[in-house]
Design a protein around this motif. Structure first.
Motif, PDB file in Angstrom:
ATOM      1  N   SER A  74       0.803  -1.224   0.000  1.00  0.00           N
ATOM      2  CA  SER A  74       0.000   0.000   0.000  1.00  0.00           C
ATOM      3  C   SER A  74       0.835   1.274   0.000  1.00  0.00           C
ATOM      4  O   SER A  74       0.296   2.367  -0.194  1.00  0.00           O
ATOM      5  CB  SER A  74      -0.937   0.004   1.215  1.00  0.00           C
ATOM      6  N   SER A  75       2.133   1.164   0.224  1.00  0.00           N
ATOM      7  CA  SER A  75       2.978   2.357   0.344  1.00  0.00           C
ATOM      8  C   SER A  75       3.609   2.785  -0.975  1.00  0.00           C
ATOM      9  O   SER A  75       4.341   3.779  -1.019  1.00  0.00           O
ATOM     10  CB  SER A  75       4.085   2.102   1.374  1.00  0.00           C
ATOM     11  N   TRP A  76       3.320   2.073  -2.068  1.00  0.00           N
ATOM     12  CA  TRP A  76       3.962   2.364  -3.341  1.00  0.00           C
ATOM     13  C   TRP A  76       3.169   3.359  -4.178  1.00  0.00           C
ATOM     14  O   TRP A  76       1.937   3.394  -4.122  1.00  0.00           O
ATOM     15  CB  TRP A  76       4.122   1.078  -4.158  1.00  0.00           C
ATOM     16  N   VAL A  77       3.882   4.121  -4.981  1.00  0.00           N
ATOM     17  CA  VAL A  77       3.286   4.887  -6.072  1.00  0.00           C
ATOM     18  C   VAL A  77       3.636   4.128  -7.347  1.00  0.00           C
ATOM     19  O   VAL A  77       4.799   4.045  -7.735  1.00  0.00           O
ATOM     20  CB  VAL A  77       3.842   6.321  -6.135  1.00  0.00           C
ATOM     21  N   ARG A  81      10.183   4.089 -18.568  1.00  0.00           N
ATOM     22  CA  ARG A  81       8.857   4.632 -18.853  1.00  0.00           C
ATOM     23  C   ARG A  81       8.168   4.983 -17.543  1.00  0.00           C
ATOM     24  O   ARG A  81       8.168   4.187 -16.608  1.00  0.00           O
ATOM     25  CB  ARG A  81       7.998   3.618 -19.625  1.00  0.00           C
ATOM     26  N   LEU A  82       7.582   6.183 -17.503  1.00  0.00           N
ATOM     27  CA  LEU A  82       6.855   6.659 -16.326  1.00  0.00           C
ATOM     28  C   LEU A  82       5.410   6.946 -16.698  1.00  0.00           C
ATOM     29  O   LEU A  82       5.144   7.632 -17.678  1.00  0.00           O
ATOM     30  CB  LEU A  82       7.455   7.973 -15.795  1.00  0.00           C
ATOM     31  N   GLY A  83       4.477   6.455 -15.884  1.00  0.00           N
ATOM     32  CA  GLY A  83       3.082   6.832 -16.030  1.00  0.00           C
ATOM     33  C   GLY A  83       2.773   8.066 -15.197  1.00  0.00           C
ATOM     34  O   GLY A  83       3.661   8.691 -14.608  1.00  0.00           O
ATOM     35  N   LEU A  84       1.498   8.427 -15.135  1.00  0.00           N
ATOM     36  CA  LEU A  84       1.078   9.647 -14.452  1.00  0.00           C
ATOM     37  C   LEU A  84       0.900   9.424 -12.953  1.00  0.00           C
ATOM     38  O   LEU A  84       0.233   8.461 -12.543  1.00  0.00           O
ATOM     39  CB  LEU A  84      -0.255  10.133 -15.041  1.00  0.00           C
ATOM     40  N   PRO A  85       1.440  10.296 -12.111  1.00  0.00           N
ATOM     41  CA  PRO A  85       1.169  10.211 -10.674  1.00  0.00           C
ATOM     42  C   PRO A  85      -0.318  10.404 -10.394  1.00  0.00           C
ATOM     43  O   PRO A  85      -0.995  11.192 -11.074  1.00  0.00           O
ATOM     44  CB  PRO A  85       2.005  11.358 -10.089  1.00  0.00           C
ATOM     45  N   PRO A  86      -0.858   9.724  -9.377  1.00  0.00           N
ATOM     46  CA  PRO A  86      -2.299   9.770  -9.134  1.00  0.00           C
ATOM     47  C   PRO A  86      -2.790  10.993  -8.368  1.00  0.00           C
ATOM     48  O   PRO A  86      -3.976  11.311  -8.409  1.00  0.00           O
ATOM     49  CB  PRO A  86      -2.556   8.494  -8.334  1.00  0.00           C
ATOM     50  N   TRP A  99       2.976  13.461  -7.019  1.00  0.00           N
ATOM     51  CA  TRP A  99       3.759  14.400  -7.833  1.00  0.00           C
ATOM     52  C   TRP A  99       4.936  14.950  -7.029  1.00  0.00           C
ATOM     53  O   TRP A  99       6.059  15.050  -7.545  1.00  0.00           O
ATOM     54  CB  TRP A  99       2.879  15.548  -8.319  1.00  0.00           C
ATOM     55  N   ARG A 100       4.688  15.314  -5.769  1.00  0.00           N
ATOM     56  CA  ARG A 100       5.770  15.852  -4.931  1.00  0.00           C
ATOM     57  C   ARG A 100       6.833  14.796  -4.664  1.00  0.00           C
ATOM     58  O   ARG A 100       8.040  15.096  -4.665  1.00  0.00           O
ATOM     59  CB  ARG A 100       5.199  16.388  -3.617  1.00  0.00           C
ATOM     60  N   LEU A 101       6.402  13.561  -4.421  1.00  0.00           N
ATOM     61  CA  LEU A 101       7.353  12.483  -4.183  1.00  0.00           C
ATOM     62  C   LEU A 101       8.228  12.248  -5.404  1.00  0.00           C
ATOM     63  O   LEU A 101       9.449  12.082  -5.287  1.00  0.00           O
ATOM     64  CB  LEU A 101       6.587  11.199  -3.812  1.00  0.00           C
ATOM     65  N   LEU A 102       7.618  12.263  -6.582  1.00  0.00           N
ATOM     66  CA  LEU A 102       8.382  12.081  -7.811  1.00  0.00           C
ATOM     67  C   LEU A 102       9.359  13.228  -8.020  1.00  0.00           C
ATOM     68  O   LEU A 102      10.528  13.010  -8.374  1.00  0.00           O
ATOM     69  CB  LEU A 102       7.427  11.974  -9.003  1.00  0.00           C
TER      70      LEU A 102
END
Length: 327
Positions: free
Chosen positions: A20-23, A305-310, A315-318
């Motif tokens: 559950s802790s992953w993006v 390859r990177l998908g979109l942050p949810p 976004w801040r973590l990335l």
């Protein structure tokens, strides 16, 4: 089996971090997928014969004159090579690895050709397979050129197979509306744009005679009743589709600009960005150690390859992880 994105349990096991802790940015899916409607009890109770309305809605959405529903385009990718005698097959490269894998499994002389070499390869093949937009690089081929290729292949009973899994965000690329012409086969999916990969619903658009052969091979009840209900709701919801297209277009631009701010020149679609990262494995590990699961390509399209942050937290973590990587 080949490796794919979305394998988050593998990430949790490998790096010892709770699921559950992953993006998860590894699969290139819309992070705000269509919300499934409530299901009538009969949806679960009856055998899932294909609802004609599903095909009507799909035909309207994709503009395709004739199509069938399949259990995700993966089902068609595995079945189509079995509908031809041994043939000379060109698969665009780099690309979604399942295409070349399955044509090679069924006795076809299969070779992978870079996108810029496809035109030259056309006279020496019976089947050409490509993704448009390409997965994972985002490369595209104009629809007019694809239609000419299909016409050329059809003169010798050949096929042009176009995987349009990521075409929803760039409808002008699609050749689905012309899939009634000989030799053209178009694959579509509700997994990416609609964010419904778990429903396993895709479509194949082609001439009716070929679709009949494919349907016979796949057999009855290919798509569950609940999955059909979800797909019909999503395909009918034009307001959601229009709003989502605007959202994804903006988010895709935001991701490309964010990467550019950190010195990464990427390319892709509204749903993902890709670049040929020289230190791809180190980048992948760097992100994983911070709870961000990205798609690592070590063969063919070597890169990330990177998908979109949810959400904004993701976004801040990335952003923070990219800052650390640049330093």
């Amino acid at each position: 089996m080949l490796e794919h994105g979305g394998n988050l349990r593998e990430a949790a096991r490998r790096f010892g971090r709770d699921l559950s802790s992953w993006v998860d940015l590894s699969a290139g899916l819309n992070p705000h997928g269509y919300a499934p409607p409530a299901m009538a009890p009969s949806t679960w109770h009856r055998l899932p014969e294909t609802d004609p309305q599903l095909l009507q809605l799909a035909s309207r959405y994709y503009g395709a004159p004739s199509l069938i529903a399949v259990a995700g385009t993966q089902a068609a990718i595995q079945a189509l090579p079995q509908l031809r005698p041994p043939s000379r097959v060109v698969v665009a490269a780099p690309s979604y690895a399942e295409h070349a894998h399955h044509w090679g499994l069924h006795g076809h002389a299969t070779r992978e050709v870079p996108y810029d070499g496809l035109q030259a390869a056309l006279p020496r093949c019976d089947v050409m397979v490509l993704c448009n937009p390409n997965n994972p690089t985002g490369a595209t081929v104009p629809s007019e050129r694809l239609l000419m290729w299909a016409e050329h292949l059809a003169t010798r009973a050949g096929w042009l197979v176009v995987d349009e899994a990521f075409a929803d965000t760039d409808p002008a690329l699609s050749v689905a509306a012309r899939s009634g012409q000989p030799g053209l086969i178009v694959l579509r999916s509700i997994g990416k744009f609609f964010g419904l990969a778990g429903a396993r619903v895709g479509f194949v658009a082609a001439q009716p005679a070929l679709l009949d052969k494919l349907a016979d091979m796949l057999g009855p009840w290919t798509i569950s009743g609940p999955a059909q209900q979800v797909a019909m709701a999503a395909l009918a919801d034009t307001a959601w589709q229009g709003h989502t297209l605007q959202q994804l277009t903006a988010a895709g631009l935001r991701l490309r600009l964010l990467l550019a701010q950190h010195g990464i020149a990427s390319q892709g679609t509204a749903l993902f960005q890709w670049w040929p990262e020289p230190q791809a494995q180190a980048f992948w590990r760097h992100m994983a150690e911070r709870g961000i699961w990205v798609r690592l390509f070590e063969q063919g399209a070597r890169g990330i390859r990177l998908g979109l942050p949810p959400d904004e937290s993701a976004w801040r973590l990335l952003d923070a992880a990219l800052n650390e990587w640049k330093r």
